[in-house]
Design a protein around this motif. Structure first.
Motif, short mmCIF file in Angstrom:
data_model
loop_
_atom_site.label_atom_id
_atom_site.label_comp_id
_atom_site.label_asym_id
_atom_site.label_seq_id
_atom_site.Cartn_x
_atom_site.Cartn_y
_atom_site.Cartn_z
N ASP A 8 0.89 -1.17 0.00
CA ASP A 8 0.00 0.00 0.00
C ASP A 8 0.92 1.22 0.00
O ASP A 8 1.41 1.65 1.04
N TRP A 9 1.19 1.74 -1.20
CA TRP A 9 2.18 2.81 -1.34
C TRP A 9 1.45 4.12 -1.64
O TRP A 9 1.05 4.38 -2.78
N GLY A 10 1.29 4.91 -0.58
CA GLY A 10 0.59 6.17 -0.73
C GLY A 10 1.55 7.29 -1.08
O GLY A 10 2.76 7.11 -1.17
N THR A 11 0.98 8.50 -1.26
CA THR A 11 1.78 9.65 -1.63
C THR A 11 2.89 9.91 -0.61
O THR A 11 4.02 10.23 -0.96
N VAL A 78 4.35 -9.80 -5.07
CA VAL A 78 4.00 -8.54 -4.43
C VAL A 78 2.87 -7.90 -5.23
O VAL A 78 3.01 -7.70 -6.44
N VAL A 79 1.76 -7.60 -4.56
CA VAL A 79 0.63 -6.98 -5.25
C VAL A 79 0.54 -5.52 -4.81
O VAL A 79 0.53 -5.22 -3.61
N PHE A 115 6.29 -8.44 -9.37
CA PHE A 115 5.34 -7.40 -8.97
C PHE A 115 4.09 -7.43 -9.84
O PHE A 115 4.18 -7.47 -11.07
N ILE A 116 2.95 -7.39 -9.20
CA ILE A 116 1.66 -7.31 -9.90
C ILE A 116 1.03 -5.97 -9.54
O ILE A 116 0.69 -5.74 -8.37
N VAL A 304 -7.33 -10.50 -7.23
CA VAL A 304 -6.62 -10.24 -8.48
C VAL A 304 -5.49 -11.25 -8.67
O VAL A 304 -5.27 -11.77 -9.76
N LEU A 305 -4.79 -11.55 -7.60
CA LEU A 305 -3.67 -12.50 -7.64
C LEU A 305 -4.15 -13.88 -8.09
O LEU A 305 -3.50 -14.57 -8.87
#
Lengths: 308, 308
Positions: A8-11, A78-79, A115-116, A304-305
């Motif tokens: 979960d990569w936020g700003t 990694v999703v 990475f997905i 999704v995975l």
């Protein structure tokens, strides 16, 4: 595949969770303030391929997680969803056009190494990145009917996603959280809005919140917002209590968008769940379920995975 | 009394006009960025009486005006309204409670040396400082009937003052101008909103403005504001044109407060007059007259001076 890593990569923040694929349980997590905006700036100073640069950052976090837990994670997928697919992300992906299935089978996905990356979704005039994955993660809660269900996703820019027959068919973005931050810190209202403290059980604070929710439904927002100032000036409401009026006013305004009698699924974290639950009570909006937003994200990524 | 001095002392600017009392004509004026907020801070560093300290600042400006024009001004009365009577002004005066007469006879006034300070006005839940004087200055334009007339006063915090029988009987504040500033400079929308330039005659800019006005009337502001971003992202509307969408959206939202068919008196300066006039056209709001806001202020101050 026993595990996957949910990113979960936020700003302005980074969060990585090790998830047991079967159960969806989070085994451990790694957080940092290494937000995607900063990472993008760093990448611009290099001549490295963009995806490689971002992958290296994630891999360092994974190595730290692996070292800390003793679990080998070199092969684990990694999703990523949300800002990872944005113009300042690992790779910019086009938005998936509505509708999309909550099964996670038709979201736009880009695979790179292990990475997905899940892309956002768009309608004719609105966009989201991240909420499409959370919407997919709500599938288990939603009946498979042709009646509309309303996913209510609070945040800086809340989304209302309308689901029908397990398809996301419409959505709207709101600026509720950002308006709250702007008005409470940068506007003339700042002096009339105090700290939160632990007032959620204080009847006077809740009365202010309720008054705000009603004002949001019936008053002109540009006028009612000024009442934050006159509440304090004329009614001598303390800034700490008055904060709840502003919060109620904005949430009440946002919730005008919910049609009467519509069953709402509140997809939120601990910050927003009590406020939105109370606002729905005040407005007689039936809350069919409260779904933890983190859990929705992980379930959506897992879906999704599974099909990706 | 052939002359008076009209002082318009705002938070961040100072303006002094020499007015011929009979005609109301402005003979000359003096401006500076010596705002009242700064003056108040300076006073707090002294041990001088507050009114004396503020009087000395004004007197220095008057001396400069006198020297520049060769007109002796030592005996000329000075009329102040707006922030001069606020908590950071020359003297804090209580608000006059509604209703008040447009004749200027019953506004709250405080005299000190040659200074006549006009206080603001309040309703049960709203306040104004300055607009009560401008409202009095509109008397000549307004019919003396028991039908409501609507004074529309744009600005950072616009006021809508309802007049009946030459009495101001109700009013509401709005945050239109401040919302525009906050959203166009401090929010996620900033990147989607460009400079004004000279686009007021550009059909594409006006189309964006008109679209915004309609959205303000029909859409949820918290959602429609986000469209400033998606306009640029998805519809490729340039930031310079998109600025007019945001402007129209906020003005259109504000004007939802005007009842259908209500005659509106627009009390505005050169910045707001064209935008509000156009918005009224788009919304079929009849504009009975456009009144220059500076002229309204001077006329109102002159009325108070006459009866005070």
């Amino acid at each position: 595949m026993n595990y996957f890593l949910s990113c979960d990569w936020g700003t302005s923040a980074f969060r990585l969770r090790l998830v047991e694929t079967g159960s969806g349980n989070v085994l451990t997590e790694e957080r940092s303030d290494n937000g995607i905006a900063g990472a993008y700036q760093q990448w611009q100073q290099t001549s490295l391929p963009r995806e490689d640069f971002f992958a290296a950052i994630i891999n360092r976090h994974i190595d730290a997680l692996s070292e800390r837990t003793g679990i080998p994670l070199q092969e684990v997928p990694v999703v990523l969803s949300g800002m990872a697919s944005s113009s300042i992300g690992m790779v910019e992906l086009p938005y998936k056009e509505l509708p999309f299935s909550l099964s996670g089978t038709d979201l736009a996905v880009h695979a790179f190494s292990r990475f997905i990356i899940i892309s956002g979704a768009r309608s004719g005039n609105d966009v989201m990145r991240g909420e499409e994955t959370k919407a997919a993660g709500c599938a288990a809660w939603l009946p498979d009917t042709t009646q509309d269900q309303w996913l209510l996703m609070p945040g800086t820019h809340p989304k209302h996603v309308v689901v029908n027959n397990h398809q996301a068919v419409r959505f709207q973005s709101f600026m509720t959280g950002e308006f709250f931050d702007l008005l409470s810190t940068h506007s003339i209202l700042a002096a009339s809005v105090g700290d939160d403290g632990t007032l959620l059980n204080d009847p006077a604070a809740l009365a202010c919140f309720t008054e705000g929710v009603h004002a949001g439904q019936t008053e002109n927002l540009l006028h009612a917002a000024f009442m934050v100032r006159t509440n304090q000036l004329l009614k001598k409401i303390s800034p700490a209590h008055n904060r709840f009026y502003l919060s109620g006013l904005l949430i009440g305004t946002e919730l005008k968008a919910v049609p009467p009698g519509m069953p709402v699924y509140l997809v939120a974290g601990p910050l927003h769940t009590p406020l939105y639950t109370l606002a729905c009570q005040v407005l007689n909006i039936p809350v069919a379920a409260v779904i933890d937003a983190d859990e929705a994200l992980i379930r959506g990524q897992r879906a999704v995975l599974k099909y990706g």
